[in-house]
Design a protein around this motif. Sequence first.
Motif, PDB file in Angstrom:
ATOM      1  N   ASP A 106       4.660   8.538  35.120  1.00  0.00           N
ATOM      2  CA  ASP A 106       4.015   9.443  34.184  1.00  0.00           C
ATOM      3  C   ASP A 106       4.352   9.032  32.756  1.00  0.00           C
ATOM      4  OD1 ASP A 106       2.687  11.536  33.071  1.00  0.00           O
ATOM      5  OD2 ASP A 106       4.364  12.917  33.273  1.00  0.00           O
ATOM      6  N   ILE A 107       3.750   7.958  32.314  1.00  0.00           N
ATOM      7  CA  ILE A 107       4.027   7.467  30.973  1.00  0.00           C
ATOM      8  C   ILE A 107       3.009   8.069  30.009  1.00  0.00           C
ATOM      9  CG2 ILE A 107       4.016   5.413  29.516  1.00  0.00           C
ATOM     10  CD1 ILE A 107       4.969   3.953  32.171  1.00  0.00           C
ATOM     11  N   SER A 108       3.511   8.630  28.934  1.00  0.00           N
ATOM     12  CA  SER A 108       2.623   9.334  28.004  1.00  0.00           C
ATOM     13  C   SER A 108       2.873   8.880  26.581  1.00  0.00           C
ATOM     14  CB  SER A 108       2.896  10.838  28.119  1.00  0.00           C
ATOM     15  OG  SER A 108       2.415  11.499  26.982  1.00  0.00           O
ATOM     16  N   PHE A 109       1.807   8.833  25.815  1.00  0.00           N
ATOM     17  CA  PHE A 109       1.942   8.485  24.394  1.00  0.00           C
ATOM     18  C   PHE A 109       1.418   9.610  23.514  1.00  0.00           C
ATOM     19  CE2 PHE A 109       1.719   4.458  26.634  1.00  0.00           C
ATOM     20  CZ  PHE A 109       2.777   3.770  26.073  1.00  0.00           C
ATOM     21  N   GLU A 110       1.417  10.809  24.056  1.00  0.00           N
ATOM     22  CA  GLU A 110       0.855  11.917  23.290  1.00  0.00           C
ATOM     23  C   GLU A 110       1.585  12.055  21.958  1.00  0.00           C
ATOM     24  OE1 GLU A 110      -1.147  14.884  24.472  1.00  0.00           O
ATOM     25  OE2 GLU A 110      -1.636  14.152  26.473  1.00  0.00           O
ATOM     26  N   VAL A 111       0.821  12.295  20.924  1.00  0.00           N
ATOM     27  CA  VAL A 111       1.419  12.521  19.615  1.00  0.00           C
ATOM     28  C   VAL A 111       1.873  13.973  19.566  1.00  0.00           C
ATOM     29  CG1 VAL A 111       0.995  12.517  17.146  1.00  0.00           C
ATOM     30  CG2 VAL A 111      -0.068  10.784  18.594  1.00  0.00           C
ATOM     31  N   ARG A 112       3.142  14.156  19.266  1.00  0.00           N
ATOM     32  CA  ARG A 112       3.686  15.517  19.266  1.00  0.00           C
ATOM     33  C   ARG A 112       3.207  16.318  18.064  1.00  0.00           C
ATOM     34  NH1 ARG A 112       9.987  14.670  21.154  1.00  0.00           N
ATOM     35  NH2 ARG A 112       9.441  13.420  22.959  1.00  0.00           N
ATOM     36  N   ASN A 113       3.227  17.605  18.256  1.00  0.00           N
ATOM     37  CA  ASN A 113       2.994  18.570  17.168  1.00  0.00           C
ATOM     38  C   ASN A 113       1.602  18.472  16.552  1.00  0.00           C
ATOM     39  OD1 ASN A 113       5.667  19.638  17.314  1.00  0.00           O
ATOM     40  ND2 ASN A 113       6.394  17.812  16.221  1.00  0.00           N
TER      41      ASN A 113
ATOM     42  N   TYR B 173      -3.593  -1.580  35.097  1.00  0.00           N
ATOM     43  CA  TYR B 173      -2.860  -1.991  33.895  1.00  0.00           C
ATOM     44  C   TYR B 173      -1.362  -2.145  34.181  1.00  0.00           C
ATOM     45  CZ  TYR B 173      -6.488  -1.505  30.257  1.00  0.00           C
ATOM     46  OH  TYR B 173      -7.568  -1.684  29.443  1.00  0.00           O
ATOM     47  N   GLY B 174      -0.901  -1.497  35.240  1.00  0.00           N
ATOM     48  CA  GLY B 174       0.530  -1.498  35.542  1.00  0.00           C
ATOM     49  C   GLY B 174       1.162  -0.248  34.967  1.00  0.00           C
ATOM     50  N   ARG B 175       1.991   0.392  35.761  1.00  0.00           N
ATOM     51  CA  ARG B 175       2.612   1.640  35.316  1.00  0.00           C
ATOM     52  C   ARG B 175       3.887   1.359  34.523  1.00  0.00           C
ATOM     53  NH1 ARG B 175      -0.287   6.608  36.105  1.00  0.00           N
ATOM     54  NH2 ARG B 175      -1.827   6.154  37.710  1.00  0.00           N
ATOM     55  N   SER B 176       3.779   0.448  33.595  1.00  0.00           N
ATOM     56  CA  SER B 176       4.894   0.138  32.703  1.00  0.00           C
ATOM     57  C   SER B 176       4.528   0.671  31.325  1.00  0.00           C
ATOM     58  CB  SER B 176       5.084  -1.376  32.618  1.00  0.00           C
ATOM     59  OG  SER B 176       3.926  -1.962  32.051  1.00  0.00           O
TER      60      SER B 176
ATOM     61  N   ASP C 164       6.632   5.555  23.844  1.00  0.00           N
ATOM     62  CA  ASP C 164       6.359   6.202  25.120  1.00  0.00           C
ATOM     63  C   ASP C 164       7.380   7.285  25.388  1.00  0.00           C
ATOM     64  OD1 ASP C 164       8.251   4.690  27.554  1.00  0.00           O
ATOM     65  OD2 ASP C 164       8.159   3.833  25.550  1.00  0.00           O
ATOM     66  N   GLN C 165       6.880   8.400  25.855  1.00  0.00           N
ATOM     67  CA  GLN C 165       7.755   9.496  26.259  1.00  0.00           C
ATOM     68  C   GLN C 165       7.442   9.696  27.719  1.00  0.00           C
ATOM     69  OE1 GLN C 165       5.697  12.280  23.955  1.00  0.00           O
ATOM     70  NE2 GLN C 165       6.003  11.094  22.106  1.00  0.00           N
ATOM     71  N   ARG C 166       8.419   9.581  28.517  1.00  0.00           N
ATOM     72  CA  ARG C 166       8.068   9.667  29.928  1.00  0.00           C
ATOM     73  C   ARG C 166       8.997  10.593  30.659  1.00  0.00           C
ATOM     74  NH1 ARG C 166       9.340   3.895  31.810  1.00  0.00           N
ATOM     75  NH2 ARG C 166       9.364   3.697  29.573  1.00  0.00           N
ATOM     76  N   SER C 167       8.458  11.235  31.639  1.00  0.00           N
ATOM     77  CA  SER C 167       9.300  12.075  32.477  1.00  0.00           C
ATOM     78  C   SER C 167       9.627  11.348  33.777  1.00  0.00           C
ATOM     79  CB  SER C 167       8.597  13.398  32.772  1.00  0.00           C
ATOM     80  OG  SER C 167       7.245  13.150  33.067  1.00  0.00           O
TER      81      SER C 167
ATOM     82  N   GLY D 298      -7.821  12.857  21.432  1.00  0.00           N
ATOM     83  CA  GLY D 298      -7.890  12.797  22.892  1.00  0.00           C
ATOM     84  C   GLY D 298      -7.667  11.392  23.421  1.00  0.00           C
ATOM     85  N   ALA D 299      -7.839  10.416  22.566  1.00  0.00           N
ATOM     86  CA  ALA D 299      -7.609   9.025  22.975  1.00  0.00           C
ATOM     87  C   ALA D 299      -6.174   8.817  23.461  1.00  0.00           C
ATOM     88  CB  ALA D 299      -7.913   8.079  21.814  1.00  0.00           C
ATOM     89  N   PHE D 300      -5.265   9.636  22.986  1.00  0.00           N
ATOM     90  CA  PHE D 300      -3.868   9.476  23.391  1.00  0.00           C
ATOM     91  C   PHE D 300      -3.595  10.046  24.785  1.00  0.00           C
ATOM     92  CE2 PHE D 300      -3.622   9.150  18.785  1.00  0.00           C
ATOM     93  CZ  PHE D 300      -2.772   8.075  18.624  1.00  0.00           C
ATOM     94  N   ARG D 301      -4.551  10.779  25.319  1.00  0.00           N
ATOM     95  CA  ARG D 301      -4.341  11.405  26.646  1.00  0.00           C
ATOM     96  C   ARG D 301      -4.754  10.444  27.743  1.00  0.00           C
ATOM     97  NH1 ARG D 301      -6.187  16.194  24.393  1.00  0.00           N
ATOM     98  NH2 ARG D 301      -8.297  15.709  25.067  1.00  0.00           N
ATOM     99  N   LEU D 302      -3.800   9.710  28.257  1.00  0.00           N
ATOM    100  CA  LEU D 302      -4.127   8.712  29.275  1.00  0.00           C
ATOM    101  C   LEU D 302      -4.502   9.355  30.606  1.00  0.00           C
ATOM    102  CD1 LEU D 302      -1.406   6.002  28.561  1.00  0.00           C
ATOM    103  CD2 LEU D 302      -3.725   6.194  27.649  1.00  0.00           C
ATOM    104  N   ASP D 303      -4.161  10.625  30.764  1.00  0.00           N
ATOM    105  CA  ASP D 303      -4.509  11.327  31.996  1.00  0.00           C
ATOM    106  C   ASP D 303      -6.011  11.360  32.221  1.00  0.00           C
ATOM    107  OD1 ASP D 303      -1.906  11.801  32.485  1.00  0.00           O
ATOM    108  OD2 ASP D 303      -1.891  13.861  31.731  1.00  0.00           O
ATOM    109  N   ASP D 304      -6.768  11.191  31.157  1.00  0.00           N
ATOM    110  CA  ASP D 304      -8.221  11.219  31.304  1.00  0.00           C
ATOM    111  C   ASP D 304      -8.756   9.987  32.037  1.00  0.00           C
ATOM    112  OD1 ASP D 304      -8.053  13.515  29.928  1.00  0.00           O
ATOM    113  OD2 ASP D 304      -8.946  12.780  28.064  1.00  0.00           O
TER     114      ASP D 304
END
Lengths: 442, 596
Positions: free
Chosen positions: A189-196, A266-269, A182-185, A251-257
Amino acid sequence: MDAVRIHRRLFGRYSGLSLLGASMSGWLPRLALQAESRGIRPARSCILLWMSGGPSQIDTFDPHEGHANGGPVKAIETSIPGIRIADSLPRTAQVMQHLAPIRTMSTKEGDHARATYYLRTGYLPQGPVQFPTLGSLLSHQLRQDECELPAFISVNPFRAFSPEAFGPGFLGPAWSPLVVADQRSSNTDISFEVRNLQTAPRLAAARIDDRIRLLNVLEQEFLAERPGIPGSSHRQSYAQAVRMMRSRDVGAFRLDDEPNALRDRYGRSPFGQACLLARRLVEKGVAFVEVALNGLENRGGAGWDSHTDNFQTVRDLCEVLDPAWATLMSDLQERGLLESTLVVWMGEFGRTPVINENAGRDHWPGSWSAVLGGGGIRTGQVCGRTSSDGMEIEESPVSVPNLMATICRAVGLDETSSNQSNIGRPIPLADHGAVPLQQLLT
Amino acid sequence: MGFICSIVMSWFAALVCLAVFFLAVFFLTICGHVTICMAEDQPLLAPVPATDTVPATDTVPATDTIPATDTVPATDTVPAADTVLLSVDETARQADALFEASWRSRHVIPAAAVSDAEYLRRIYLDLAGRIPAVSEVREFLSDPDSSRRDRVVEQLLDSPAYVRNFTTVWRNALIPQAASQPQYRALIPGFEAWLWTQIAADTPYDEVVRRIITIPVDSSTAMTGVLNSASSPEAFFVSRDLKPENAATGTSRAFLGVRLDCAQCHNHPFDRWKQQQFWQLAAFYADLPGADTASSGMPSGSGGDATSHRSIRMPSTGELIPAIFLTGDTPAWTDSTSPREVLADWLTDSRNPWFARMAANRMWAQFFGRGLVHPVDDFSENNAPAEPAVLDLLATQFVAHGYDLKFLIRTITRTRVYRTGSRQTHESQADADAFARAALRGMTPEQFFDSLAEAVGYYQPFLANNPFLTDDSSPRGRFLELYLDDAESPLQRQTTILQALAMMNGDFIDQATSLEDSQTLRAVTEFPRMSDAERLETLSLATVSRPPTAGELATFLPYLEASAQAAGETSSPGSREALGDVFWVLLNSSEFLLNH
């Protein structure tokens, strides 16, 4: 990135060139030949919820209220009359119809490293055989070629206890997990986007294809003449990376959808959002997703290792676990995924029924709990019974090989089918002599 | 402040782990305790020559009257009383002869000798921790001197790059947790600053180890020292949470290649080690401030006298365990002897059956990616060395040469075994333990990034007030993190999908392959009167450290021409953008990204 356009472009540009002969026999994806198929589902998927450190069975699925060993934890009713679990998991209790706790796991391994290896591979560490981790083992069998995402995705693994228990072993680098963290700001806002995944904006798609084609040519000879894990893993990872770059499924990695309300459920953990990610990945046809619940924020990597202050530790972890897991089960069901998705909850061992002088519980491999749920499992029942003090198994001890055999059957595999190991010996999916728990299988 | 918290937390975590061990619920028994036989009156390995006249290089005449096998103690128990000091050349020759005999008997056909270009690349990566620069490749490939391969070893051994690289190598060997666990990362600068001075001064290995083992440690000064990045080996103990039991595990693994970890809480299930022996070793460290007061042998409240530091309480039984060596020998105490001095004496004694072998094995692994004993720190009865006689030869001569690490480096890099090619030409070379072919090796994170920086012409800034610290947000810091790996050896190191994506699409590579931003590309494209073929050659030298093959030219040249035509230009500058594509391809190739 417009994946479809790139496919056609590549096909149009190079299909007639002699160089393509080389690239077609090469290792990078044969994009032009690929079917445009979407929404593929394997026959079965598996989600492993890995509880690093060894969760306390008495304070989760095998409460012993009223006995000194039970501590302050209360037992509560669940959606299945007669099954009672600890009050730290109220929402999970409400999806008990989708779960089947095993209260009588039993091993002799009380050391984190050996136990982690045992539960994650189904085999004790022995000699030179490099046993694959469960995710590699099952995804190797269950993967569907049409799925453009890696067949095995691991979220937030804590590998320190036994790094080799997290790898593909003798199956080789092609079956390594894609590891996402998880990369989070911020906390919400927890994100698992795959970089690059995106190519540089200045580069036209055609140039990317040119590069990949040339790389394919350059690599052929060097790698063909130099066998070994570093080379083959380079090849495999590049092939999978290119495939992902061109796939809409990332796009599956974009939880914002997802709707905010569902994300909240689910809980913001990191764990909660990773469970949501697991559902989205399974939906795209990923065969095996593993989500680890390690320590809570800044508390180290083996959160369930509650040698001190066990009750608060378990309660804190359950606050994260409970909404995530319960929502995962109901979400899978609402989307029609539950029947084809096995959910496994386990750690490497349980914890001592006797409470130590630090209000903690220590390692206890003798009688502890794991939970199977979802597809292939006859849920809404409990397997096994421990004695009133939790120290003994009164009914149905379950060994690791038998658990593995049950997991195999639940996803439609024969546990006796074998893979060739690194020492040339065939190794069955579950260790010789393993017997599936018929009681738990549909 | 954050660091203090994390250290405190790591101690807490370690405390938890310790409790785990105390309460381990099972005890495994082992079949029998095999005692280690050592002839007390005869040194296993030859004593260090009294004078420091041992020549650094191979000026000692080779003694060809002594057959290779006679100089080699075959087992722990048969010491060679009269080891002959052998030159680098002669030691390498004997090691080669042992390998060749072994290959013959096992029907192994070794790979062809390595090419000059591949050798240069390999020796740079192994010694300097990076690939050679274009100019270094050109110079070497045009050097007619037949001793050029040996000479480049000497040049590199004299270079700061060697000191830098081996500082990293030894830091990773001695405090591996500093790279893998963020809470120990702050230990790196102070420890590396200290290691740098030892390596730059060619301090003999036994002396380096003695200085580590005997460094006085006080918890408050250790903390201040870490915060100030003070040059000190204390990190060896701080990274082990200042605990006697962790120091014992670390000492036995790092310096003896003996894995006692299991024996901390039970008799070792597969090996000869008893739990008692573990605590006997830990007792030498009873003075460490992280000692559990309940388990230390010290009288409470006082610093204790010298003798009170010589025992420790074994947690599972409460028994007071005296400090005894792993060999079973009891130290000869005098009133003033400090336990750690005594331990250092025993560790570095030429009769210690593991110490020199472990160092030789580690150096072997540095140059082959795999030790003669593999894993590199797992010497046990069930894990025999690949070529025991070679290990013994190297260990014996290492001692004879005064624990000179450069002697080992010179010898190993001079063997024909090191100088085989990476191309597999026969199936018998597939066995990694045969060392009959140079295996593909994954690079360490540092090797990888420093090579990448060399290839793309990226100038690595350093922090003026703390050059041993890497800024986590710098390109180097980010790549080191991305390339962290817990593989057991470089032969098992894997490329991850995330690494592939970063190399294909990440900012750093994008800049390195764009005409506007790339140092290397600009140098190639803007240099006047260079043909496309010459440009391709330069890019090839910059990345894979060799000229392009005819096949590569036949692939890349038409690509450059086609791109130029597509761009509507007739002269070669039109192919500049396509040169960026070729550079990208080379940077993403396994030949560039792996050591071979």
